[in-house]
Design a protein around this motif. Sequence first.
Motif, PDB file in Angstrom:
ATOM      1  N   ALA A 148       0.798  -1.265   0.057  1.00 46.09           N
ATOM      2  CA  ALA A 148      -0.062   0.048   0.149  1.00 46.09           C
ATOM      3  C   ALA A 148       0.832   1.432   0.101  1.00 46.09           C
ATOM      4  N   ILE A 149       2.233   1.202  -0.331  1.00 44.36           N
ATOM      5  CA  ILE A 149       3.014   2.180  -0.252  1.00 44.36           C
ATOM      6  C   ILE A 149       2.618   3.344  -1.335  1.00 44.36           C
ATOM      7  N   ASP A 150       2.336   2.805  -2.511  1.00 50.47           N
ATOM      8  CA  ASP A 150       2.064   3.728  -3.874  1.00 50.47           C
ATOM      9  C   ASP A 150       0.818   4.541  -3.442  1.00 50.47           C
ATOM     10  N   PRO A 151       0.940   5.918  -3.359  1.00 46.64           N
ATOM     11  CA  PRO A 151      -0.147   6.542  -3.012  1.00 46.64           C
ATOM     12  C   PRO A 151      -1.270   6.727  -4.112  1.00 46.64           C
ATOM     13  N   ALA A 152      -1.227   6.397  -5.397  1.00 41.17           N
ATOM     14  CA  ALA A 152      -1.866   6.479  -6.309  1.00 41.17           C
ATOM     15  C   ALA A 152      -2.832   4.723  -6.356  1.00 41.17           C
ATOM     16  N   ALA A 153      -2.326   3.990  -5.490  1.00 38.01           N
ATOM     17  CA  ALA A 153      -3.080   2.787  -5.647  1.00 38.01           C
ATOM     18  C   ALA A 153      -4.429   2.888  -5.129  1.00 38.01           C
ATOM     19  N   GLY A 154      -5.298   1.967  -5.799  1.00 32.73           N
ATOM     20  CA  GLY A 154      -6.655   1.760  -5.090  1.00 32.73           C
ATOM     21  C   GLY A 154      -6.613   0.552  -4.535  1.00 32.73           C
ATOM     22  N   PRO A 155      -7.772   0.222  -4.024  1.00 34.16           N
ATOM     23  CA  PRO A 155      -7.994  -1.172  -3.093  1.00 34.16           C
ATOM     24  C   PRO A 155      -7.747  -2.422  -4.012  1.00 34.16           C
ATOM     25  N   ALA A 156      -8.014  -2.304  -5.157  1.00 35.57           N
ATOM     26  CA  ALA A 156      -7.774  -3.377  -6.072  1.00 35.57           C
ATOM     27  C   ALA A 156      -6.229  -3.703  -6.437  1.00 35.57           C
ATOM     28  N   CYS A 184      -4.094  -3.086  -3.930  1.00 36.97           N
ATOM     29  CA  CYS A 184      -3.341  -3.569  -3.125  1.00 36.97           C
ATOM     30  C   CYS A 184      -3.770  -4.969  -2.778  1.00 36.97           C
ATOM     31  N   LEU A 185      -5.073  -5.408  -3.001  1.00 43.03           N
ATOM     32  CA  LEU A 185      -5.481  -6.815  -2.955  1.00 43.03           C
ATOM     33  C   LEU A 185      -4.728  -7.760  -3.899  1.00 43.03           C
ATOM     34  N   ARG A 186      -4.537  -7.053  -5.100  1.00 48.33           N
ATOM     35  CA  ARG A 186      -3.782  -7.773  -6.155  1.00 48.33           C
ATOM     36  C   ARG A 186      -2.408  -8.023  -5.853  1.00 48.33           C
ATOM     37  N   ALA A 187      -1.768  -7.055  -5.254  1.00 49.01           N
ATOM     38  CA  ALA A 187      -0.319  -7.230  -4.952  1.00 49.01           C
ATOM     39  C   ALA A 187      -0.352  -8.246  -3.604  1.00 49.01           C
ATOM     40  N   ALA A 188      -1.329  -8.367  -2.814  1.00 48.30           N
ATOM     41  CA  ALA A 188      -1.426  -9.088  -1.838  1.00 48.30           C
ATOM     42  C   ALA A 188      -1.531 -10.682  -2.238  1.00 48.30           C
ATOM     43  N   ALA A 189      -2.431 -10.716  -3.379  1.00 50.46           N
ATOM     44  CA  ALA A 189      -2.649 -12.072  -3.937  1.00 50.46           C
ATOM     45  C   ALA A 189      -1.201 -12.685  -4.626  1.00 50.46           C
ATOM     46  N   ARG A 190      -0.614 -11.620  -5.084  1.00 48.98           N
ATOM     47  CA  ARG A 190       0.668 -11.960  -5.866  1.00 48.98           C
ATOM     48  C   ARG A 190       1.657 -12.476  -4.908  1.00 48.98           C
ATOM     49  N   LEU A 203      -8.730  -6.359   4.152  1.00 45.07           N
ATOM     50  CA  LEU A 203      -9.651  -5.478   3.459  1.00 45.07           C
ATOM     51  C   LEU A 203      -9.901  -4.006   4.096  1.00 45.07           C
ATOM     52  N   GLU A 204     -10.173  -4.206   5.072  1.00 45.25           N
ATOM     53  CA  GLU A 204     -10.141  -2.862   6.043  1.00 45.25           C
ATOM     54  C   GLU A 204      -8.691  -2.007   5.758  1.00 45.25           C
ATOM     55  N   ARG A 205      -7.687  -2.658   5.992  1.00 45.11           N
ATOM     56  CA  ARG A 205      -6.337  -2.198   5.752  1.00 45.11           C
ATOM     57  C   ARG A 205      -6.303  -1.406   4.171  1.00 45.11           C
ATOM     58  N   ALA A 206      -6.547  -2.284   3.245  1.00 42.41           N
ATOM     59  CA  ALA A 206      -6.615  -1.921   1.784  1.00 42.41           C
ATOM     60  C   ALA A 206      -7.760  -0.631   1.590  1.00 42.41           C
ATOM     61  N   ALA A 207      -8.521  -0.844   2.247  1.00 47.82           N
ATOM     62  CA  ALA A 207      -9.424   0.358   1.962  1.00 47.82           C
ATOM     63  C   ALA A 207      -8.856   1.709   2.667  1.00 47.82           C
TER      64      ALA A 207
END
Lengths: 205, 205
Positions: free
Chosen positions: A79-87, A89-95, A143-147
Amino acid sequence: MPRLAAGDRREALVEAALRVMGRDGLAAGTTRAVVAEAGMSLASFHYVFASRDELLAELVRRVVGRELATATAALDAAAIDPAAGPADCLRAAARGYLGHLEADPGAEQLMLELTLHAVREPDLRPVAREQYRAYAAAAAALLERAAARTGARWRGPLAEPARVLVTLVDGATTTWLVDRDTAATRATLDAAVDLLVARYAVVPA
Amino acid sequence: MPRLAAGDRREALVEAALRVMGRDGLAAGTTRAVVAEAGMSLASFHYVFASRDELLAELVRRVVGRELATATAALDAAAIDPAAGPADCLRAAARGYLGHLEADPGAEQLMLELTLHAVREPDLRPVAREQYRAYAAAAAALLERAAARTGARWRGPLAEPARVLVTLVDGATTTWLVDRDTAATRATLDAAVDLLVARYAVVPA
DNA sequence: GTCTATATGCAGATAGAC
DNA sequence: GTCTATCTGCATATAGAC
């Protein structure tokens, strides 16, 4: 062998069991194989564990704790990238998870084997329930954190999308273990993440 | 015991194995337990099966064949309502599966145990791959049929949504086996079906 | 606390009579 | 084809010396 405190000995046996069972499967993780891996005698095993099932219960608890720590760390990194959306973040976690699965498939397979074993054994059933409660809580926290990191929020209670997430990871793990098709599994998880966000998230414009 | 053709004896042993292993797990399905259930002697087992693994391979093939037949039958029954859309069809199929899971949890748990076992054994690995290829093909057929019956069509190749479907069913099964929360699993599957249709289907107005 | 030695039982697979 | 009896090996768990 030096005299070890009971706690240290338990720890060493759990680690040895993880290595043996991750490599060759739960069934191959006999008490003898475990003590051989740990360089101990068989009697030492029964000095600190009343039975093999007691070792298995501790094994599950320890690995789950470790997994939860890894998951939250991965999320924070994503979640470091400030332009990232929740998707994103979750995609990165999945990877991240998929990478871990590729790096050590035996460990995840072992967890599935342990879960199925625990469900059959009355004494171990509570351990499996606890394990999945922890997974669900971790998914909700994810999920909460990603949001929170992306300024989005989730519609309704988190329990439902959290359960979908756990289901997906479980299913993706099993499927990948069979065919080892990383690209297809990645595509499945990516699609699933998009679907999840589209249905449950409110993303600010 | 009467003289049986080798084929009949194999069949009887497979059915007995399904009962024992469904009830008490793959590990409890020893050759001795299986022949006891079938009312045969141990030697009869080795007369028709070279090894226990050979029995397991035949077991997987037979159950997969049966599951595919059940799945297509359930889908046809679900698509009777002319006002139904693809989501309705898939939801009905998911509920049908969930009902089957509730009615005979041991059978589905056994399939998961067999899959994980097969992945570890080099001789059985091809059986597991074949099993999941069949699942994927069945999922694709299900999607195709659901679309055809409702006048919808799918975007892009079917392989991707089919894999998502297999992943979901696998994960939902594992999760349900642990907590037996049918309502939550139904909600997960319903949500997943909606997501799938929203992303991959083109539904006519 | 740590060990060797052992009790006890069940696993998969086979021999050989009928 | 079918059976009983057996081979061989490994499983969990424990006894008891040190």
